[in-house]
Design an enzyme around this catalytic site. Structure first.
Site, PDB file in Angstrom:
ATOM      1  N   PHE A 137      14.458   4.578 -11.281  1.00  0.00           N
ATOM      2  CA  PHE A 137      14.607   4.311  -9.589  1.00  0.00           C
ATOM      3  C   PHE A 137      15.625   3.082  -9.446  1.00  0.00           C
ATOM      4  CE2 PHE A 137      13.148   2.809  -5.766  1.00  0.00           C
ATOM      5  CZ  PHE A 137      13.495   3.804  -4.925  1.00  0.00           C
ATOM      6  N   ASP A 238      18.491  -3.773 -14.146  1.00  0.00           N
ATOM      7  CA  ASP A 238      17.922  -3.647 -12.530  1.00  0.00           C
ATOM      8  C   ASP A 238      16.639  -4.413 -12.802  1.00  0.00           C
ATOM      9  OD1 ASP A 238      16.460  -2.993 -10.218  1.00  0.00           O
ATOM     10  OD2 ASP A 238      17.565  -0.986 -10.035  1.00  0.00           O
ATOM     11  N   LYS A 267      12.530  -7.699  -4.064  1.00  0.00           N
ATOM     12  CA  LYS A 267      11.240  -7.711  -4.284  1.00  0.00           C
ATOM     13  C   LYS A 267      10.521  -9.098  -4.239  1.00  0.00           C
ATOM     14  CE  LYS A 267      10.456  -2.954  -5.762  1.00  0.00           C
ATOM     15  NZ  LYS A 267       9.687  -2.248  -4.706  1.00  0.00           N
TER      16      LYS A 267
END
Length: 425
Positions: A137, A238, A267
């Site tokens: 993702f 990532d 995040k």
């Protein structure tokens, strides 16, 4: 004020495309706990999807943000820059893996960080193609969707994806895909679909997030590094969900013996304030011309101030060690439940980035129904959980690393009783 009343208003005013895991509306939060508008308390095992690793409203983060608010809130770094941006770049450059000079840019979201990483990789290599992995993702922008290896719900109905993006299977032994299988698939990809001389980069999550919390085996990451070096490709890690102490080290790539050329972060970087980053080899990061990178809100001074505090808290409170301690406690409790719960087929994850996977024993197939039933039972008891995985049969655990011991014990008791009650039913 009632949750149900707000939910009715939401249905009338907000696009249904914005999915919601719960229908509880937050009123306030502190560390690992959230209180809704009806005054009910919940233990938060989601952290806003790994955003508040340092807990909701950590005092040092709030103090740093308040101090910045008293100075200025926005100038646009490309117009009137500020020293805190430079200093945060210096800190990230010094702590990310890789014994080479690094440079950093700041943007706003994880998807934006990924977009910029691809832009930089294409610019630096002069190549167009990118390889990603099934189950990965990387965001909801068009390039993020193209890279993401999961169709539902991320790609359905959104039309053609950007070209020159290819996918290979991610090694998940539990589902019959070995490291050798994944590497063989990459070799076939180079023979059948894309000349490796056209590939700018391979992007990979060191631990897949939405895909099910599957950790990349060390030998796989080493092999990817070798493939990239052999063909002149860049390796992009990532770390949007894995970063900042979540896996028991500052970054998940610290568990490996190789370093990526580019790393994306977001995040928990700013502990609840919008901020993301791309850090990479200095010569690669310098490839784009001035003005080619940036954004109006990129490197918000509020987010930058919060990020400095987050990094301080991780260091001062030894949150990497704390993540390992908490993760071990969680996995031990799950293992004790597994002894008489055959529906649990796997317990995994480094540090405090953990997951439990459920199968339907009679059918021998992944069971989203069991995972969701456990989630709902736990929510009813006051514990917020998230599911994930290509089959939706995985519960992931992302509680703040600062969670209090007493609250952690309470959460584990709720988790155990929820699993046992769902099985009994």
């Amino acid at each position: 004020m009632k949750n149900s009343a707000i939910s009715e208003r939401k249905n009338q005013s907000i696009s249904r495309g914005v999915g919601m895991t719960t229908q509880i509306y937050a009123d306030r939060a502190e560390n690992s706990e959230i209180w809704d508008v009806e005054g009910r308390r919940y233990i938060d095992f989601s952290s806003g999807i790994a955003v508040v690793n340092t807990g909701h409203r950590h005092p040092k983060v709030i103090e740093a943000v308040k101090a910045q608010l008293d100075r200025f809130t926005h100038t646009c770094h490309q117009v009137v820059p500020y020293e805190s941006y430079v200093r945060l770049a210096e800190r990230l450059n010094g702590m990310l893996p890789g014994k080479f000079d690094k440079k950093t840019i700041f943007v706003t979201t994880g998807a934006e960080a990924v977009e910029n990483a691809i832009k930089i990789a294409r610019n630096a290599t002069g190549r167009p193609a990118v390889i990603a992995f099934a189950g990965g993702f990387h965001g909801r922008t068009f390039m993020g969707m193209a890279l993401t290896g999961k169709v539902v719900p991320y790609k359905v109905g959104f039309g053609a994806m950007p070209a020159d993006v290819f996918h290979a299977p991610f090694p998940v032994a539990l589902h019959g895909v070995s490291v050798a299988d994944s590497l063989a698939a990459l070799d076939r990809l180079f023979k059948a679909d894309v000349d490796p001389a056209r590939v700018a980069a391979i992007i990979v999550e060191p631990v897949q997030g939405e895909g099910g919390f599957y950790e990349a085996p060390r030998e796989f990451m080493t092999a990817l590094r070798k493939i990239c070096d052999q063909h002149g490709m860049l390796l992009i890690a990532d770390e949007v969900q894995t970063g900042f102490a979540r896996t028991g080290k500052m970054f998940a790539m610290d568990h490996h013996e190789v370093a990526p050329d580019i790393t994306t972060m977001a995040k928990s970087l700013a502990g609840g304030f919008p901020l993301s980053a791309v850090t990479g080899r200095a010569e690669i990061m310098d490839a784009p011309n001035p003005g080619g990178l940036g954004g109006t809100y990129g490197g918000s001074p509020i987010g930058v101030a919060a990020a400095h505090a987050v990094l301080d808290v991780i260091d001062e409170e030894n949150l990497c060690d704390r993540a390992n301690t908490l993760g071990n406690r969680l996995k031990q409790r799950l293992q004790s439940i597994r002894d008489d719960t055959p529906e649990i087929v796997d317990i995994r994850g480094p540090g405090f980035m953990n997951a439990v996977e459920f199968n339907d024993v009679k059918k021998g197939l992944p069971s989203a129904e069991i995972a969701n039933a456990v989630r709902l039972k736990a929510l009813d008891k006051g514990l917020i959980l998230l599911t994930c995985g290509v089959y939706g049969n995985v519960i992931r655990f992302l509680a703040p690393i600062t969670i209090q011991d007493g609250v952690m014990n309470e959460a584990l008791d709720i988790l155990e009783s929820s699993i046992r009650e769902v099985r009994a039913a």
